[in-house]
Design an enzyme around this catalytic site. Sequence first.
Site, short mmCIF file in Angstrom:
data_model
loop_
_atom_site.label_atom_id
_atom_site.label_comp_id
_atom_site.label_asym_id
_atom_site.label_seq_id
_atom_site.Cartn_x
_atom_site.Cartn_y
_atom_site.Cartn_z
N ASP A 153 58.10 36.50 21.53
CA ASP A 153 58.36 35.34 22.38
C ASP A 153 59.68 34.67 22.04
OD1 ASP A 153 56.11 35.69 23.88
OD2 ASP A 153 55.00 33.99 23.06
N ASP B 217 75.51 52.13 49.25
CA ASP B 217 74.96 50.78 49.10
C ASP B 217 74.00 50.50 50.25
OD1 ASP B 217 74.46 48.10 48.65
OD2 ASP B 217 76.49 47.43 49.17
N GLU C 222 69.37 41.49 51.18
CA GLU C 222 70.37 41.25 50.12
C GLU C 222 71.73 40.99 50.72
OE1 GLU C 222 73.47 42.64 47.10
OE2 GLU C 222 73.09 43.26 49.16
N HIS D 15 73.16 28.92 33.87
CA HIS D 15 73.40 29.56 32.58
C HIS D 15 74.68 29.00 31.99
CE1 HIS D 15 73.39 32.62 29.48
NE2 HIS D 15 72.33 33.20 30.00
N SER E 23 88.26 18.06 20.94
CA SER E 23 88.00 18.93 19.80
C SER E 23 86.91 19.93 20.15
CB SER E 23 87.57 18.10 18.58
OG SER E 23 87.11 18.93 17.54
#
Length: 442
Positions: free
Chosen positions: A358, A79, A116, A381, A320
């Site tokens: 698209d 890594d 990172e 998201h 519900s």
Amino acid sequence: MGGSAPPDSSWRGSLKVSYNVGPGFTGNFSTQKVKMHIHSTNEVTRIYNVIGTLRGAVEPDRYVILGGHRDSWVFGGIDPQSGAAVVHETVRSFGTLKKEGWRPRRTILFASWDAEEFGLLGSTEWAEDNSRLLQERGVAYINADSSIEGNYTLRVDCTPLMYSLVYNLTKELKSPDEGFEGKSLYESWTKKSPSPEFSGMPRISKLGSGNDFEVFFQRLGIASGRARYTKNWETNKFSGYPLYHSVYETYELVEKFYDPMFKYHLTVAQVRGGMVFELANSIVLPFDCRDYAVVLRKYADKIYNISMKHPQEMKTYSLSFDSLFSAVKNFTEIASKFSERLQDFDKSNPILLRMMNDQLMFLERAFIDPLGLPDRPFYRHVIYAPSSHNKYAGESFPGIYDALFDIESKVDPSKAWGDVKRQISVAAFTVQAAAETLSEVA
């Protein structure tokens, strides 16, 4: 120290002690604790991303990105350098094709991210700086961090849009695994890591976080995926891999123990490079929205079953899931009709081709809520987000899941169940809106 004896005499020094490797201490020291004083220096440092561009011949304003970081805590033998090496070889391969006169249909961006390990800073800052361009032009992001975390079988995490692409690609590649000579990577992968939900298919996991795809997928809604070779999780239940982020994670570790012939690196390069090639060069984007429909139904069933652990509260607060199941049903029907049109439309018509592509490209964007998840505005998201309790793991319908988590201990039950109801509405609206983006254009 306590624990077991050292495995080799070279680990023993000249002092008259046992040189055990731990954990813990022995004798009079068994109850004592070690106090450490850590002195860190905080400073502002410039970081450097390196971006290479291979301009597309037909659709230069559509971007396929292959990116991985190059900074490491120490030597970074696995890594990230096992991933950086794959990026370099992939770039070299595409460069060879370009010298022979080839260009991809769409533009390919090759990215080497910095910082990172300090919180995904390089990729996040670059994506934020270019967010408007990426939202309009980003087709896909393929992550290229560590190529190996073991040498047992392939591991893939990706959006459902890429399932079919990954399946088809791995069926064309040779397996590097012993005992699978002459067989495909798909066959060895399916045998060693079968899907728990879909019989006869390999496991593909949800995208979580903790890596550079986060900003592209979780915040911008760009279809993303990653692949690497992994360990046998049934027999090696520890997280990560031995020597992770340590001074012993060196090139020699990879060469002597993990991949002496570098055959697993080659396979991962073929998977990552193959995905980039297909995404950048296919006339019709290799996304299958029907796979999204399948997992949406599975995720809806799962979150409903979790909520039904509280049947009395569901009844009391009139909760519900009908709206969510209805939206998933509509998505499934519309996705099926879209796929039928995708098979039959005139691909020689550039306007129609662009329109269909698209619709595929922007489908992932349709699952983005600009307001973000409750208390997590950077995670937008609605279908996928890192688990609130394990950042590296992915969770489905995270807004509903987080609202339900530990709900029985909430101080105000009425408010807590109201939050659940609100998140069900957000999910239902988002799935229905995403379905509409696939509808036939009037």
